[in-house]
Enzyme design. Structure first.
Site, short mmCIF file in Angstrom:
data_model
loop_
_atom_site.label_atom_id
_atom_site.label_comp_id
_atom_site.label_asym_id
_atom_site.label_seq_id
_atom_site.Cartn_x
_atom_site.Cartn_y
_atom_site.Cartn_z
N ASN A 5 0.84 -1.21 0.00
CA ASN A 5 0.00 0.00 0.00
C ASN A 5 0.86 1.24 0.00
OD1 ASN A 5 -0.52 1.93 2.53
ND2 ASN A 5 0.22 -0.05 3.31
N PHE B 290 -1.20 8.36 4.03
CA PHE B 290 -1.96 9.05 5.09
C PHE B 290 -3.17 9.81 4.56
CE2 PHE B 290 1.93 9.59 8.13
CZ PHE B 290 1.77 8.29 8.57
N SER C 4 5.86 5.14 8.59
CA SER C 4 5.14 4.89 7.34
C SER C 4 6.07 5.23 6.18
CB SER C 4 3.89 5.74 7.28
OG SER C 4 3.30 5.57 6.02
N ASN D 164 5.25 5.97 3.22
CA ASN D 164 4.59 6.71 2.14
C ASN D 164 4.50 8.22 2.35
OD1 ASN D 164 4.03 4.21 0.75
ND2 ASN D 164 2.52 3.83 2.35
N THR D 165 5.15 8.72 3.40
CA THR D 165 5.22 10.17 3.61
C THR D 165 6.69 10.55 3.55
OG1 THR D 165 3.18 10.27 4.88
CG2 THR D 165 4.74 12.04 5.26
N LYS E 268 5.93 3.72 16.87
CA LYS E 268 5.84 2.59 15.93
C LYS E 268 6.98 2.73 14.93
CE LYS E 268 2.67 0.28 12.76
NZ LYS E 268 1.29 0.17 12.31
N ASN F 131 5.98 -1.50 11.34
CA ASN F 131 5.16 -1.05 10.21
C ASN F 131 5.48 -1.92 8.99
OD1 ASN F 131 3.62 0.76 8.52
ND2 ASN F 131 4.03 2.34 10.04
C1 LIG Z 1 -3.59 -0.89 3.62
C2 LIG Z 1 -2.74 -0.61 4.83
C3 LIG Z 1 -2.78 0.65 5.41
C4 LIG Z 1 -2.00 0.92 6.53
N1 LIG Z 1 -2.07 2.15 7.12
C5 LIG Z 1 -1.33 2.40 8.24
C6 LIG Z 1 -1.42 3.65 8.90
O1 LIG Z 1 -2.17 4.54 8.50
N2 LIG Z 1 -0.65 3.84 10.00
C7 LIG Z 1 0.19 2.88 10.49
O2 LIG Z 1 0.86 3.09 11.50
N3 LIG Z 1 0.27 1.67 9.90
C8 LIG Z 1 -0.46 1.41 8.79
N4 LIG Z 1 -0.37 0.18 8.19
C9 LIG Z 1 0.59 -0.81 8.71
C10 LIG Z 1 -0.09 -1.83 9.63
O3 LIG Z 1 -0.61 -1.21 10.77
C11 LIG Z 1 0.95 -2.91 10.09
O4 LIG Z 1 1.96 -2.26 10.83
C12 LIG Z 1 1.59 -3.62 8.91
O5 LIG Z 1 0.66 -3.85 7.89
C13 LIG Z 1 2.19 -4.99 9.34
O6 LIG Z 1 1.21 -5.84 9.87
P1 LIG Z 1 0.43 -6.98 8.99
O7 LIG Z 1 1.48 -7.77 8.29
O8 LIG Z 1 -0.34 -7.77 9.99
O9 LIG Z 1 -0.44 -6.25 8.04
C14 LIG Z 1 -1.14 -0.09 7.06
C15 LIG Z 1 -1.12 -1.37 6.47
C16 LIG Z 1 -1.91 -1.63 5.36
C17 LIG Z 1 -1.87 -3.00 4.76
#
Ligand SMILES: Cc1cc2nc3c(=O)[nH]c(=O)nc-3n(C[C@H](O)[C@H](O)[C@H](O)COP(=O)(O)O)c2cc1C
Length: 383
Positions: free
Chosen positions: A103, A107, A205, A207-208, A244, A273
């Site tokens: 993704n 934000f 993140s 993406n910023t 995080k 993350n």
């Molecule tokens: C579509 C998507 C959007 C996410 N948006 C955020 C976010 O806004 N803020 C954040 O701290 N992590 C965000 N994450 C990261 C997740 O919180 C998590 O840290 C990461 O996906 C690893 O866990 P997982 O393998 O169980 O998905 C996002 C993940 C995905 C897949």
């Protein structure tokens, strides 16, 4: 969600899932949590260690339904100070062969004000519905506490408004903010802190632009100092404050982060993350894996787990850690706990497997634990 996955784009099915949750149109986990799953964090009991990671409910629209699915802790956000649209679509890609996601949302956020209004409305609604008092008495109580928050605090209710469950709010930065500036987080703590049991400063993140630079040694220490001071200026009960981090840090960077976190008095670290790397274990086509953005799901697990182990070892288990990254089944969750995670979070496997995920994990973990308690296996690998 698994049904929607086959008929719409990933982003539309995510939006639809949030809409369904918002209106309570999804299943509920009605069974109580087994005592063996309970764990104490920051002086509070959490009925189970399975948590929903940030990014699913970015704007705080479906909090109650998500708790109803059986998570012990739900984290909303990331929320930025001003509303912003995020990156252009498409910005979320499924990698089914890897059960992973890439993704680059960037934000997309409703911003602090709107999310605060939504949270305030939730508290007031909850007080009205659950007060079981004469409507006039409830109205008089709410008049003495217009946002309802100080009233629920006085009653000793968690900000999640659920017994033995915690609500986290994850704070991000606007795209246009100066990269080393920490004011966006300070604003987030001040505006949203009184609605949260836990605040999360997201410096990871991908993406910023410039955001992950906040994890650099000197900058990170300064950031922690300011956010802790701001959190300490909030009225009691103060939310726990976590950071995080990314899974892509070197051992040396992880040690610096661990030292800074320990010295700052921060209440814990979420590891981790999404990753900007593309592990060579990926099975999906390069047309997908070469999409820009953060990769999540099983391929990120080795990286997150390695980072978590490094921090746990380096701090002798003195920092509370939340494990996140590629948790799909009970074995994954238990592996994180044994490595030192007190709680575990997931997003991607919830997206793939659907609304029964928290219940399935809890049942399977209990089977694996046999007679043990979750709290007994935390850090077991190092004992
Ligand atoms: C579509 C998507 C959007 C996410 N948006 C955020 C976010 O806004 N803020 C954040 O701290 N992590 C965000 N994450 C990261 C997740 O919180 C998590 O840290 C990461 O996906 C690893 O866990 P997982 O393998 O169980 O998905 C996002 C993940 C995905 C897949």
């Amino acid at each position: 969600m698994p049904v929607l996955r086959n008929i719409t784009t990933p982003e539309s099915s995510h939006k639809f899932a949030i809409w369904m949750s918002k209106w309570g149109l999804i299943a509920k986990d009605k069974l109580p949590d087994d005592e063996r799953l309970s764990v104490e964090v920051w002086g509070k009991k959490v009925s189970n260690p399975i948590c929903l990671a940030a990014g699913f409910d970015k704007h705080g629209e479906a909090i109650d339904s998500l708790f109803d699915l059986g998570f012990g802790y739900v984290e909303i956000g990331s929320v930025t100070p001003e509303p912003q649209p995020g990156n252009a679509q498409p910005r979320m890609f499924r990698l089914p062969k890897d059960k992973a996601i890439i993704n680059r949302y960037g934000f997309n956020s409703d911003g602090h004000k709107l999310v605060e209004l939504r949270l305030r409305d939730r508290v007031r609604r909850c007080l009205y519905h659950s007060a079981k008092l004469h409507p006039k008495i409830t109205a008089a109580l709410l008049a003495s506490s217009p946002d309802g928050v100080s009233l629920s605090d006085a009653l000793g209710i968690n900000r999640s408004l659920k017994e033995d469950k915690l609500l986290g709010i994850n704070l991000g930065k606007n795209k246009w903010s100066n990269s080393e500036d920490v004011q966006d987080y300070v604003r987030g703590i001040k505006t949203l802190g009184s609605y949260a049991d836990v605040l999360v400063v997201n410096v990871s993140s991908p993406n910023t632009p410039g955001l992950r630079g906040l994890q650099r040694k000197g900058v990170f220490e300064k950031l922690l100092k300011e956010v802790i001071e701001t959190r300490n200026s909030l009225h009691e009960p103060r939310p726990a404050l976590l950071v995080k981090i990314a899974p892509d840090l070197s051992d040396e960077e992880l040690e610096d982060i661990a030292d800074a976190a320990l010295n700052s008095g921060v209440d814990g670290v979420i590891v981790s993350n999404t990753t900007i790397s593309r592990p060579n274990t990926l099975q999906s086509d390069t047309s997908l894996t070469s999409e820009a953005g953060g990769l999540s799901g099983p391929p990120v697990k080795p990286l997150s787990l390695k980072a978590l182990r490094k921090i746990y070892q380096h701090t002798n288990g003195k920092l509370l850690l939340i494990g996140c990254g590629g948790i799909s089944d009970a074995q994954d969750a238990i592996e994180y706990a044994k490595a030192g995670a007190t709680l575990v979070q997931l997003y991607t496997s919830f997206g793939y497997d659907g609304v029964g995920k928290a219940r399935e994990l809890k049942d399977d973990i209990l089977r694996e634990l046999k007679d043990k308690k979750w709290s007994e296996i935390i850090g077991e690998q190092w004992k």
